[in-house]
Design a protein around this motif. Sequence first.
Motif, PDB file in Angstrom:
ATOM      1  N   ARG A   1       1.032  -7.536   7.840  1.00  0.00           N
ATOM      2  CA  ARG A   1      -0.023  -8.368   7.275  1.00  0.00           C
ATOM      3  C   ARG A   1      -1.379  -7.677   7.401  1.00  0.00           C
ATOM      4  N   ALA A   2      -1.646  -7.045   8.533  1.00  0.00           N
ATOM      5  CA  ALA A   2      -2.885  -6.284   8.664  1.00  0.00           C
ATOM      6  C   ALA A   2      -2.902  -5.112   7.684  1.00  0.00           C
ATOM      7  N   GLY A   3      -1.727  -4.523   7.447  1.00  0.00           N
ATOM      8  CA  GLY A   3      -1.647  -3.410   6.505  1.00  0.00           C
ATOM      9  C   GLY A   3      -1.995  -3.816   5.094  1.00  0.00           C
ATOM     10  N   VAL A   4      -1.670  -5.058   4.704  1.00  0.00           N
ATOM     11  CA  VAL A   4      -2.059  -5.529   3.376  1.00  0.00           C
ATOM     12  C   VAL A   4      -3.578  -5.566   3.260  1.00  0.00           C
ATOM     13  N   VAL A   5      -4.268  -6.018   4.311  1.00  0.00           N
ATOM     14  CA  VAL A   5      -5.728  -6.022   4.314  1.00  0.00           C
ATOM     15  C   VAL A   5      -6.265  -4.592   4.234  1.00  0.00           C
ATOM     16  N   TYR A   6      -5.529  -3.673   4.840  1.00  0.00           N
ATOM     17  CA  TYR A   6      -5.965  -2.273   4.851  1.00  0.00           C
ATOM     18  C   TYR A   6      -6.044  -1.689   3.445  1.00  0.00           C
ATOM     19  N   TYR A   7      -5.361  -2.318   2.487  1.00  0.00           N
ATOM     20  CA  TYR A   7      -5.448  -1.860   1.103  1.00  0.00           C
ATOM     21  C   TYR A   7      -6.863  -1.982   0.541  1.00  0.00           C
ATOM     22  N   LEU A   8      -7.728  -2.732   1.222  1.00  0.00           N
ATOM     23  CA  LEU A   8      -9.120  -2.816   0.794  1.00  0.00           C
ATOM     24  C   LEU A   8      -9.873  -1.511   1.035  1.00  0.00           C
ATOM     25  N   GLN A   9      -9.301  -0.631   1.839  1.00  0.00           N
ATOM     26  CA  GLN A   9     -10.033   0.574   2.210  1.00  0.00           C
ATOM     27  C   GLN A   9     -10.433   1.440   1.021  1.00  0.00           C
ATOM     28  N   PRO A  10      -9.532   1.738   0.053  1.00  0.00           N
ATOM     29  CA  PRO A  10      -9.990   2.560  -1.066  1.00  0.00           C
ATOM     30  C   PRO A  10     -11.122   1.919  -1.850  1.00  0.00           C
ATOM     31  N   VAL A  11     -11.154   0.578  -1.882  1.00  0.00           N
ATOM     32  CA  VAL A  11     -12.252  -0.111  -2.557  1.00  0.00           C
ATOM     33  C   VAL A  11     -13.563   0.133  -1.805  1.00  0.00           C
ATOM     34  N   CYS A  12     -13.533  -0.056  -0.488  1.00  0.00           N
ATOM     35  CA  CYS A  12     -14.735   0.157   0.329  1.00  0.00           C
ATOM     36  C   CYS A  12     -15.191   1.610   0.273  1.00  0.00           C
ATOM     37  N   VAL A  13     -14.240   2.541   0.371  1.00  0.00           N
ATOM     38  CA  VAL A  13     -14.595   3.962   0.342  1.00  0.00           C
ATOM     39  C   VAL A  13     -15.204   4.334  -1.002  1.00  0.00           C
ATOM     40  N   ALA A  14     -14.630   3.819  -2.089  1.00  0.00           N
ATOM     41  CA  ALA A  14     -15.158   4.133  -3.420  1.00  0.00           C
ATOM     42  C   ALA A  14     -16.594   3.639  -3.558  1.00  0.00           C
ATOM     43  N   LEU A  15     -16.867   2.426  -3.065  1.00  0.00           N
ATOM     44  CA  LEU A  15     -18.230   1.899  -3.158  1.00  0.00           C
ATOM     45  C   LEU A  15     -19.208   2.707  -2.312  1.00  0.00           C
ATOM     46  N   LEU A  16     -18.789   3.051  -1.081  1.00  0.00           N
ATOM     47  CA  LEU A  16     -19.665   3.831  -0.209  1.00  0.00           C
ATOM     48  C   LEU A  16     -19.896   5.241  -0.750  1.00  0.00           C
ATOM     49  N   SER A  17     -18.831   5.884  -1.243  1.00  0.00           N
ATOM     50  CA  SER A  17     -18.992   7.247  -1.765  1.00  0.00           C
ATOM     51  C   SER A  17     -19.833   7.254  -3.024  1.00  0.00           C
ATOM     52  N   TRP A  18     -19.740   6.169  -3.816  1.00  0.00           N
ATOM     53  CA  TRP A  18     -20.596   6.059  -4.998  1.00  0.00           C
ATOM     54  C   TRP A  18     -22.056   5.873  -4.590  1.00  0.00           C
ATOM     55  N   ALA A  19     -22.290   5.027  -3.555  1.00  0.00           N
ATOM     56  CA  ALA A  19     -23.663   4.728  -3.144  1.00  0.00           C
ATOM     57  C   ALA A  19     -24.302   5.862  -2.356  1.00  0.00           C
ATOM     58  N   LEU A  20     -23.519   6.538  -1.490  1.00  0.00           N
ATOM     59  CA  LEU A  20     -24.099   7.530  -0.578  1.00  0.00           C
ATOM     60  C   LEU A  20     -23.898   8.968  -1.023  1.00  0.00           C
ATOM     61  N   LEU A  21     -22.796   9.254  -1.712  1.00  0.00           N
ATOM     62  CA  LEU A  21     -22.492  10.624  -2.101  1.00  0.00           C
ATOM     63  C   LEU A  21     -22.547  10.846  -3.607  1.00  0.00           C
TER      64      LEU A  21
END
Length: 332
Positions: free
Chosen positions: A285-305
Motif C-alpha cells: 500500500r505504501a508502494g502505491v503511494v510511492y508511484y507519486l514520485q515521478p510526478v513530484c520529480v518531474a515538477l521539481l526538475s521542471w521548476a529547478l532544473l
Amino acid sequence: MAAADRRTSTPAPASPEPRTSQEPRTPPEPRGRRHAVAPGLALAALATALWSGSFVTSRALGDSVPPVQHAFWRWVVALVVVAPFGARRAWRRRALIRRHLRFVLLASLLGVTVYNTLVNQAGVTTPAAAMGMIMAASPVVMALLERAGGVRLGARRIAGLLTACTGVLLLIGWAGGGAGGASPGAGGPLGAGALWMIAAACCFGGYSALLRRRPAGLDGAAFLFTTFLFGTVLLLPAQGVSLAVQGGFTPAPGTVLPLLYVGIASSAVAFFAWNRAISLIGPTRAGVVYYLQPVCVALLSWALLSEPTGWAQAGCTALILGGVVLGAGARR
C-alpha cells in the motif's frame, strides 16, 4: 430431581456451521488497522515528496561531487541528525541488535550503502525526471516480495498497482520518445544511467519489503541510527577509493546546501516517515503511494532544473494519481 431436570434441559452449545463458499476468504481489516491507514498514507506521501528532491540534487551534483562521496556525506549528515534521538536507544538494545545482526546488516546495505550510491551514479548522466520514472518500478518489487511472503494483496490493490504502473510506463515511453526534447539518459531509455536506476529500484524494493521483519523491540529511532551507522561504515572503503582516484570536491554553497538537504530531509526525516508508514500500512500500500514520485520529480526538475514537460506528461500523471487513489484504499 428438579436440579437433574434443569441440568438435562440445558441446551447444548451449537456447533459451528461449516464455512460456505460465499464467505470472504480474507477478514476485514481490524478497526485499529483501519484507523492507521490515513496516517500511514500521509507518512508515505511525505517520504515520497522528500525523496523526490534527492533525485534533483543527484542530478544537480552529478558534475561536482563524485557519486560515492555524495552518498557518504549524505549519511554522515543523517547520522549526526539522528544520533541525539537514536544513539542511546540503540545502545540499550545492543543485545537485540546482535541477535538480529544479519537483518540489520542487510537492511543497511540495501537501504543506505547501495541504494543511494546507485541513484547518485545514475544522476551523472540521467535527467532527474527520468530517474524518478524508472525508480517507480520499486513498488512492483515490493508487491512481488510481499506476495512471496504469503500476503494476499486483494483485487482493488492489484488494480491500483497496475493502473499506476501503466501511467509510469507511458510516462517513460513519452520521455523515451523524445517528447519535448526529454530523454531518459545517455544512450536512450536503456542507457547506463537507466540500468543504474533499475538496480537502485530493486534495492529499495527489497529494503521496503524487509522492513516487515524488523524486530519488534527495535523502535524507529534506534533502527534508523543503527542502519545509518552500519551503512556509513560499509561505505568507508568505497569512499577511500573515490578520494584516491577522483579526488575530493570543493565545499561551497552549491554543494554543501544540497548535501544538507539530502542528509536531513531526504534521509533522517524521509526514512523515519517511510519506515513508520510501512509498519502502519505495509509495503504494498505504501508502494502505491510511492508511484507519486515521478510526478513530484518531474515538477521539481521542471521548476529547478528547467527540464521540459508537457500535456502528455500531465495525462500520465492523472493516470498515476487514479491508480494511487484506487490502490491505497482498503484491501478487497
